[in-house]
Write a protein that holds these residues in place. Sequence first.
Motif, PDB file in Angstrom:
ATOM      1  N   LEU A  88       0.806  -1.237   0.000  1.00  0.00           N
ATOM      2  CA  LEU A  88       0.000   0.000   0.000  1.00  0.00           C
ATOM      3  C   LEU A  88       0.831   1.276   0.000  1.00  0.00           C
ATOM      4  CD1 LEU A  88      -2.686  -1.020   2.669  1.00  0.00           C
ATOM      5  CD2 LEU A  88      -3.036  -0.888   0.207  1.00  0.00           C
ATOM      6  N   PHE A  89       2.137   1.158   0.286  1.00  0.00           N
ATOM      7  CA  PHE A  89       2.972   2.354   0.460  1.00  0.00           C
ATOM      8  C   PHE A  89       4.297   2.207  -0.295  1.00  0.00           C
ATOM      9  CE2 PHE A  89       0.442   1.463   4.243  1.00  0.00           C
ATOM     10  CZ  PHE A  89      -0.288   2.650   4.389  1.00  0.00           C
ATOM     11  N   ASP A  90       4.997   3.333  -0.452  1.00  0.00           N
ATOM     12  CA  ASP A  90       6.309   3.296  -1.122  1.00  0.00           C
ATOM     13  C   ASP A  90       7.345   2.590  -0.253  1.00  0.00           C
ATOM     14  OD1 ASP A  90       5.211   4.724  -3.183  1.00  0.00           O
ATOM     15  OD2 ASP A  90       5.959   6.672  -2.489  1.00  0.00           O
ATOM     16  N   ASN A  91       7.303   2.856   1.052  1.00  0.00           N
ATOM     17  CA  ASN A  91       8.257   2.287   2.011  1.00  0.00           C
ATOM     18  C   ASN A  91       7.723   2.566   3.416  1.00  0.00           C
ATOM     19  OD1 ASN A  91       8.854   5.082   2.438  1.00  0.00           O
ATOM     20  ND2 ASN A  91      10.358   4.983   0.787  1.00  0.00           N
ATOM     21  N   TYR A  92       8.482   2.152   4.435  1.00  0.00           N
ATOM     22  CA  TYR A  92       7.977   2.337   5.798  1.00  0.00           C
ATOM     23  C   TYR A  92       7.868   3.814   6.171  1.00  0.00           C
ATOM     24  CZ  TYR A  92      12.631   3.296   7.780  1.00  0.00           C
ATOM     25  OH  TYR A  92      13.851   3.849   8.080  1.00  0.00           O
ATOM     26  N   GLU A  93       8.746   4.670   5.587  1.00  0.00           N
ATOM     27  CA  GLU A  93       8.668   6.114   5.871  1.00  0.00           C
ATOM     28  C   GLU A  93       7.356   6.689   5.349  1.00  0.00           C
ATOM     29  OE1 GLU A  93      11.534   4.900   4.295  1.00  0.00           O
ATOM     30  OE2 GLU A  93      13.307   5.913   5.109  1.00  0.00           O
ATOM     31  N   ASP A  94       7.005   6.291   4.129  1.00  0.00           N
ATOM     32  CA  ASP A  94       5.750   6.746   3.524  1.00  0.00           C
ATOM     33  C   ASP A  94       4.569   6.296   4.381  1.00  0.00           C
ATOM     34  OD1 ASP A  94       3.886   7.717   1.595  1.00  0.00           O
ATOM     35  OD2 ASP A  94       3.774   5.725   0.676  1.00  0.00           O
ATOM     36  N   ARG A  95       4.609   5.055   4.833  1.00  0.00           N
ATOM     37  CA  ARG A  95       3.538   4.529   5.695  1.00  0.00           C
ATOM     38  C   ARG A  95       3.441   5.347   6.985  1.00  0.00           C
ATOM     39  NH1 ARG A  95       4.088  -1.700   6.871  1.00  0.00           N
ATOM     40  NH2 ARG A  95       6.059  -1.018   7.811  1.00  0.00           N
ATOM     41  N   GLY A  96       4.590   5.594   7.619  1.00  0.00           N
ATOM     42  CA  GLY A  96       4.610   6.365   8.867  1.00  0.00           C
ATOM     43  C   GLY A  96       4.145   7.792   8.666  1.00  0.00           C
ATOM     44  N   ASN A  97       4.579   8.396   7.569  1.00  0.00           N
ATOM     45  CA  ASN A  97       4.192   9.792   7.288  1.00  0.00           C
ATOM     46  C   ASN A  97       2.695   9.915   7.012  1.00  0.00           C
ATOM     47  OD1 ASN A  97       6.774  10.807   7.660  1.00  0.00           O
ATOM     48  ND2 ASN A  97       7.349  10.515   5.518  1.00  0.00           N
ATOM     49  N   GLN A  98       2.146   8.949   6.264  1.00  0.00           N
ATOM     50  CA  GLN A  98       0.696   8.975   5.996  1.00  0.00           C
ATOM     51  C   GLN A  98      -0.087   8.780   7.300  1.00  0.00           C
ATOM     52  OE1 GLN A  98      -1.140   7.017   2.680  1.00  0.00           O
ATOM     53  NE2 GLN A  98       0.753   6.965   1.477  1.00  0.00           N
ATOM     54  N   PHE A  99       0.406   7.918   8.161  1.00  0.00           N
ATOM     55  CA  PHE A  99      -0.215   7.683   9.466  1.00  0.00           C
ATOM     56  C   PHE A  99      -0.220   8.977  10.291  1.00  0.00           C
ATOM     57  CE2 PHE A  99       0.552   6.315  13.991  1.00  0.00           C
ATOM     58  CZ  PHE A  99      -0.689   5.732  14.227  1.00  0.00           C
ATOM     59  N   LYS A 100       0.914   9.650  10.345  1.00  0.00           N
ATOM     60  CA  LYS A 100       1.025  10.902  11.123  1.00  0.00           C
ATOM     61  C   LYS A 100       0.124  11.995  10.548  1.00  0.00           C
ATOM     62  CE  LYS A 100       5.680  11.062  11.137  1.00  0.00           C
ATOM     63  NZ  LYS A 100       7.044  11.522  11.503  1.00  0.00           N
ATOM     64  N   GLN A 101       0.092  12.064   9.213  1.00  0.00           N
ATOM     65  CA  GLN A 101      -0.742  13.081   8.570  1.00  0.00           C
ATOM     66  C   GLN A 101      -2.222  12.841   8.868  1.00  0.00           C
ATOM     67  OE1 GLN A 101       0.365  15.857   7.110  1.00  0.00           O
ATOM     68  NE2 GLN A 101      -1.779  16.486   6.871  1.00  0.00           N
ATOM     69  N   ALA A 102      -2.617  11.563   8.832  1.00  0.00           N
ATOM     70  CA  ALA A 102      -4.023  11.216   9.106  1.00  0.00           C
ATOM     71  C   ALA A 102      -4.415  11.580  10.537  1.00  0.00           C
ATOM     72  CB  ALA A 102      -4.255   9.725   8.851  1.00  0.00           C
ATOM     73  N   ILE A 103      -3.476  11.428  11.466  1.00  0.00           N
ATOM     74  CA  ILE A 103      -3.749  11.788  12.873  1.00  0.00           C
ATOM     75  C   ILE A 103      -3.932  13.290  13.000  1.00  0.00           C
ATOM     76  CG2 ILE A 103      -2.720  11.865  15.200  1.00  0.00           C
ATOM     77  CD1 ILE A 103      -1.211   9.215  14.298  1.00  0.00           C
ATOM     78  N   LYS A 104      -3.079  14.037  12.299  1.00  0.00           N
ATOM     79  CA  LYS A 104      -3.163  15.512  12.381  1.00  0.00           C
ATOM     80  C   LYS A 104      -4.477  16.028  11.794  1.00  0.00           C
ATOM     81  CE  LYS A 104       1.815  15.986  12.441  1.00  0.00           C
ATOM     82  NZ  LYS A 104       3.024  15.947  11.618  1.00  0.00           N
ATOM     83  N   GLU A 105      -5.071  15.243  10.900  1.00  0.00           N
ATOM     84  CA  GLU A 105      -6.325  15.676  10.250  1.00  0.00           C
ATOM     85  C   GLU A 105      -7.577  15.245  11.011  1.00  0.00           C
ATOM     86  OE1 GLU A 105      -5.971  14.236   6.248  1.00  0.00           O
ATOM     87  OE2 GLU A 105      -4.385  15.678   5.731  1.00  0.00           O
ATOM     88  N   LEU A 106      -7.396  14.538  12.118  1.00  0.00           N
ATOM     89  CA  LEU A 106      -8.568  14.098  12.899  1.00  0.00           C
ATOM     90  C   LEU A 106      -9.355  15.279  13.447  1.00  0.00           C
ATOM     91  CD1 LEU A 106      -7.124  11.067  14.919  1.00  0.00           C
ATOM     92  CD2 LEU A 106      -8.919  10.975  13.184  1.00  0.00           C
TER      93      LEU A 106
END
Length: 444
Positions: free
Chosen positions: A426-444
């Motif tokens: 689903l992601f480019d790499n673990y950094e991309d996965r982590g960054n998308q996770f963090k971004q989604a939290i900030k948008e809550l």
Amino acid sequence: MKLVILGAGESGVGAAILGKQKNYKVFVSDAGSITKKYKNVLLNNEISFEEGQHSKAIIFEADIVVKSPGIPDTTQIIKEIKDRDIPIISEIEFAFTFCNAKIIGITGSNGKTTTTMLVHHILKNAQLNVGMGGNIGKSFAQQVAEDKVDYEVLELSSFQLDGIKNFKPSIAIITNITPDHLDRYNYKFENYINSKFRITKNQTEEDYLIYDNEDKVISKWLKTNKIKSKLLPFSTEKELEEGAFIRNNNIIIKYNNIENSIMSISTLALKGKHNTKNAMAAAMATTLLKVRQNTIRESLEDFEGAAHRLESVLKINGVQYINDSKATNINATFYALDSMQSPTVWIVGGVDKGNDYLELMPLVREKVKAIICLGLDNQKIVQTFGNVINLIVETAGAEEAVKVAYKIAEKGDTVLLSPACASFDLFDNYEDRGNQFKQAIKEL
């Protein structure tokens, strides 16, 4: 000399820069598409390249091939190069040929990034001229080309070590060895173990191996295999004749009949038993490099951890969100779950590398209240934990996973992304996965 580089990522482009500097005729070939960032570097350095294919007519003319660590040996193009007896090495091996720095090489299934950063942090604070690279940051080859340092701290994956011939660190650290990347090693754990120990392959009696004395895999291998380097174990469980150990909650370094109490583990910046071990390995290595005890202590007290490794993101409505996207195997996730102090909503899943999730069962029973699957194929996770965890939800993206976690988690809970899997479905790499996770939290 014709140098062909397969793969135009960080290591490949770094090797190309160094190759050009050393007057090789360089050609870079990538079967996929090359990112804009790396394409610009190649264009600016006037290095020939291709993408979306491998032109065999050019590749087979090479005197030497540098292979990206991400390309398996089973790939057809690699087999054909080998059939023609063209030497294939890793970027680490290529860079080592031209490196004059003293090398501290760090490998292991888990903890190698943190330990690499700790050693670098201590040496930097000691005012030494030091670089950091390998599997982290700027490629080793590019650093050899552009930065003249006296010490080089390298994080080394098993894939990078597979491609070495003469590479030799003065100080090697093996943090631990647990099953990982078995899909690349014919699903044989012993192949992966041997790959990790290649870090010691060329070491002499003047070199050092620092390792976890409690790691049964490492200890067993050392009993049946001879290596030349001086062994310096670390242990949190017993005092050692030589090495690093804990006494009265203090880290003790004992070497050459001299014993030093470095610091109390209570003042370490990074908490948890695994981080104590990382700190002990870093303290042992930097003691060998004659860094002052106060510098080691101060550095271990003010160190800030690696991104995507048990990284606190935000607390929302009393719920703590933690990003541990770098946990791409079972052992890393074991550490993460073990360090949880509150009921946990666990986000797990991705590309399974031969995981045995049963190893996590005691911790899941004790700590986890709900599981959110983050991957395309979650069958194994559901089968393993379906009878233990009442609530298991499947999601297909970081945003969806976070929204579901937000609904499930209650005040005082923790939402933990610790996937135990690779990210490439689903992601480019673990950094991309982590960054998308963090971004989604900030948008809550």
